[in-house]
Design a protein around this motif. Structure first.
Motif, PDB file in Angstrom:
ATOM      1  N   TYR A 118     -40.416 -13.641  36.925  1.00  6.44           N
ATOM      2  CA  TYR A 118     -39.728 -13.410  35.644  1.00  6.44           C
ATOM      3  C   TYR A 118     -39.014 -12.066  35.649  1.00  6.44           C
ATOM      4  O   TYR A 118     -37.834 -11.961  35.283  1.00  6.44           O
ATOM      5  N   PHE A 119     -39.711 -11.017  36.082  1.00  6.83           N
ATOM      6  CA  PHE A 119     -39.078  -9.701  36.109  1.00  6.83           C
ATOM      7  C   PHE A 119     -38.015  -9.614  37.194  1.00  6.83           C
ATOM      8  O   PHE A 119     -37.022  -8.891  37.043  1.00  6.83           O
ATOM      9  N   ALA A 120     -38.194 -10.338  38.296  1.00  5.92           N
ATOM     10  CA  ALA A 120     -37.153 -10.352  39.317  1.00  5.92           C
ATOM     11  C   ALA A 120     -35.865 -10.943  38.770  1.00  5.92           C
ATOM     12  O   ALA A 120     -34.767 -10.467  39.068  1.00  5.92           O
ATOM     13  N   ARG A 121     -35.977 -11.987  37.953  1.00  8.10           N
ATOM     14  CA  ARG A 121     -34.779 -12.587  37.367  1.00  8.10           C
ATOM     15  C   ARG A 121     -34.131 -11.644  36.365  1.00  8.10           C
ATOM     16  O   ARG A 121     -32.916 -11.448  36.386  1.00  8.10           O
ATOM     17  N   SER A 122     -34.924 -11.049  35.489  1.00  7.93           N
ATOM     18  CA  SER A 122     -34.331 -10.174  34.464  1.00  7.93           C
ATOM     19  C   SER A 122     -33.717  -8.929  35.089  1.00  7.93           C
ATOM     20  O   SER A 122     -32.604  -8.534  34.734  1.00  7.93           O
ATOM     21  N   THR A 123     -34.406  -8.299  36.038  1.00  6.07           N
ATOM     22  CA  THR A 123     -33.837  -7.112  36.677  1.00  6.07           C
ATOM     23  C   THR A 123     -32.666  -7.478  37.580  1.00  6.07           C
ATOM     24  O   THR A 123     -31.742  -6.678  37.754  1.00  6.07           O
ATOM     25  N   GLY A 124     -32.693  -8.690  38.139  1.00 10.44           N
ATOM     26  CA  GLY A 124     -31.555  -9.129  38.947  1.00 10.44           C
ATOM     27  C   GLY A 124     -30.295  -9.276  38.120  1.00 10.44           C
ATOM     28  O   GLY A 124     -29.209  -8.836  38.520  1.00 10.44           O
ATOM     29  N   LEU A 125     -30.423  -9.884  36.944  1.00 10.25           N
ATOM     30  CA  LEU A 125     -29.287 -10.006  36.035  1.00 10.25           C
ATOM     31  C   LEU A 125     -28.816  -8.632  35.588  1.00 10.25           C
ATOM     32  O   LEU A 125     -27.617  -8.325  35.586  1.00 10.25           O
ATOM     33  N   TYR A 126     -29.767  -7.807  35.210  1.00  8.53           N
ATOM     34  CA  TYR A 126     -29.435  -6.475  34.727  1.00  8.53           C
ATOM     35  C   TYR A 126     -28.759  -5.643  35.811  1.00  8.53           C
ATOM     36  O   TYR A 126     -27.792  -4.927  35.558  1.00  8.53           O
ATOM     37  N   GLY A 127     -29.278  -5.739  37.017  1.00  2.30           N
ATOM     38  CA  GLY A 127     -28.775  -4.904  38.094  1.00  2.30           C
ATOM     39  C   GLY A 127     -27.345  -5.203  38.497  1.00  2.30           C
ATOM     40  O   GLY A 127     -26.686  -4.366  39.132  1.00  2.30           O
ATOM     41  N   LYS A 128     -26.833  -6.375  38.132  1.00  4.34           N
ATOM     42  CA  LYS A 128     -25.454  -6.732  38.472  1.00  4.34           C
ATOM     43  C   LYS A 128     -24.451  -6.244  37.428  1.00  4.34           C
ATOM     44  O   LYS A 128     -23.239  -6.310  37.662  1.00  4.34           O
ATOM     45  N   LEU A 129     -24.942  -5.794  36.290  1.00  2.00           N
ATOM     46  CA  LEU A 129     -24.038  -5.310  35.252  1.00  2.00           C
ATOM     47  C   LEU A 129     -23.494  -3.934  35.616  1.00  2.00           C
ATOM     48  O   LEU A 129     -24.182  -3.099  36.201  1.00  2.00           O
ATOM     49  N   VAL A 130     -22.238  -3.706  35.271  1.00  2.00           N
ATOM     50  CA  VAL A 130     -21.580  -2.417  35.480  1.00  2.00           C
ATOM     51  C   VAL A 130     -21.314  -1.806  34.106  1.00  2.00           C
ATOM     52  O   VAL A 130     -20.866  -2.501  33.185  1.00  2.00           O
ATOM     53  N   TRP A 131     -21.590  -0.519  33.978  1.00  2.00           N
ATOM     54  CA  TRP A 131     -21.479   0.116  32.669  1.00  2.00           C
ATOM     55  C   TRP A 131     -20.287   1.076  32.620  1.00  2.00           C
ATOM     56  O   TRP A 131     -20.074   1.848  33.543  1.00  2.00           O
ATOM     57  N   PRO A 132     -19.540   1.053  31.536  1.00  2.00           N
ATOM     58  CA  PRO A 132     -18.439   2.015  31.373  1.00  2.00           C
ATOM     59  C   PRO A 132     -19.000   3.404  31.106  1.00  2.00           C
ATOM     60  O   PRO A 132     -20.197   3.578  30.876  1.00  2.00           O
ATOM     61  N   ASP A 133     -18.139   4.377  31.115  1.00  2.00           N
ATOM     62  CA  ASP A 133     -18.529   5.752  30.808  1.00  2.00           C
ATOM     63  C   ASP A 133     -18.769   5.852  29.301  1.00  2.00           C
ATOM     64  O   ASP A 133     -17.835   5.992  28.512  1.00  2.00           O
ATOM     65  N   MET A 134     -20.030   5.811  28.901  1.00  2.00           N
ATOM     66  CA  MET A 134     -20.351   5.807  27.478  1.00  2.00           C
ATOM     67  C   MET A 134     -20.144   7.172  26.835  1.00  2.00           C
ATOM     68  O   MET A 134     -20.062   7.271  25.615  1.00  2.00           O
ATOM     69  N   THR A 135     -20.055   8.240  27.651  1.00  2.00           N
ATOM     70  CA  THR A 135     -19.808   9.554  27.053  1.00  2.00           C
ATOM     71  C   THR A 135     -18.436   9.620  26.399  1.00  2.00           C
ATOM     72  O   THR A 135     -18.195  10.462  25.532  1.00  2.00           O
ATOM     73  N   ALA A 136     -17.539   8.727  26.786  1.00  2.00           N
ATOM     74  CA  ALA A 136     -16.208   8.707  26.189  1.00  2.00           C
ATOM     75  C   ALA A 136     -16.265   8.340  24.711  1.00  2.00           C
ATOM     76  O   ALA A 136     -15.342   8.637  23.951  1.00  2.00           O
ATOM     77  N   PHE A 137     -17.357   7.671  24.305  1.00  2.00           N
ATOM     78  CA  PHE A 137     -17.509   7.290  22.895  1.00  2.00           C
ATOM     79  C   PHE A 137     -18.262   8.350  22.103  1.00  2.00           C
ATOM     80  O   PHE A 137     -18.440   8.205  20.896  1.00  2.00           O
ATOM     81  N   GLY A 138     -18.735   9.416  22.770  1.00  2.00           N
ATOM     82  CA  GLY A 138     -19.662  10.339  22.134  1.00  2.00           C
ATOM     83  C   GLY A 138     -19.043  11.476  21.369  1.00  2.00           C
ATOM     84  O   GLY A 138     -19.746  12.412  20.998  1.00  2.00           O
TER      85      GLY A 138
END
Length: 260
Positions: free
Chosen positions: A145-165
């Motif tokens: 279960y955790f392998a699936r959730s972390t696998g999905l999560y690990g493929k996501l790419v995040w924008p530079d959130m400091t630009a919204f700060g």
């Protein structure tokens, strides 16, 4: 529908958007997570899934001083850990308005499982909770279960959130920025939640039964795209954080509701 995860290879160390993370030598004790009158056992068919991620800087502005948040927020005993988006959990959704939960009794998670996932979901008790409430309904083992959730999560790419700060933005702008960084994921495949006082809290990605991203159903939660929000900036240990003070206001997580 259950997760076909028995043959999934486990990651050596599941990683969140961690600016720094080292699993402590001694983990805090965890306790069982059980159904109750407010959150009863529900044995329902699965209609899809939600992958929930938390904007940790916001959580830590209100919870940094709590002992239970020491690791997540880099406080005393936290080893200086700092996170951006961390994995909250993978939730089976129902076919109708309710979802399955607490599908079977379960022992405490083994230490090895907690350690493997603590730099993705930086709370041992939250890992126990997610498995007991949501994972037990997937027909899987904890590690799969955790392998699936972390696998999905690990493929996501995040924008530079400091630009919204440095001011206000909108829920739609945050969703569009995340979608732009992830080809195949559009803004209508996620729901963005905010705190009661208007700060970015979590992003919930909608998945079908095959774990593919899909458009979220109408009325499935989240703030409207035009909603004005602010984004807490990640903690900078070298300087004071501008624009948001620790403990400045009450902060209610979406998972203080039944969906947690």
């Amino acid at each position: 529908m259950v997760l076909g995860l028995a043959s999934v290879a486990l990651p050596a160390a599941a990683g969140a958007q961690a600016y720094s993370c080292a699993v402590p030598a001694v983990l805090p004790p965890i306790h069982p997570e059980l159904p109750n009158e407010r959150n009863p056992q529900r044995l329902l068919p699965i209609g899809g899934y939600t992958l929930a991620v938390t904007w940790t800087p916001e959580y830590c502005f209100s919870h940094k001083r709590e002992p239970s948040a020491a690791f997540e927020c880099g406080g005393e005993g936290g080893g200086g850990a700092r996170f951006g988006f961390s994995l909250h959990g993978l939730w089976p959704d129902g076919i109708g308005p309710e979802w399955p939960q607490y599908c079977k009794s379960t022992p405490l998670l083994p230490d090895a499982t907690l350690r493997r996932n603590l730099c993705a979901t930086p709370s041992a008790q939250l890992l126990q909770h997610e498995w007991a409430k949501h994972g037990t309904c997937t027909g899987s083992t904890p590690d799969a279960y955790f392998a699936r959730s972390t696998g999905l999560y690990g493929k996501l790419v995040w924008p530079d959130m400091t630009a919204f700060g440095r001011g206000t933005t909108t829920v739609g702008a945050v969703a569009q920025a995340i979608a732009a960084a992830n080809p195949g994921v559009s803004a209508d495949m996620m729901r963005v939640t905010a705190t009661r006082d208007g700060w970015l809290d979590e992003v919930w990605f909608c998945l079908d039964k095959q774990m593919a991203y899909t458009r979220c159903k109408a009325g499935s939660g989240g703030a409207a795209p035009a909603t004005t929000i602010r984004v807490a900036r990640p903690r900078d240990p070298a300087s004071a954080q501008a624009g948001r003070s620790y403990g400045s206001s009450y902060r209610a997580r979406p998972y203080s509701s039944a969906r947690y």
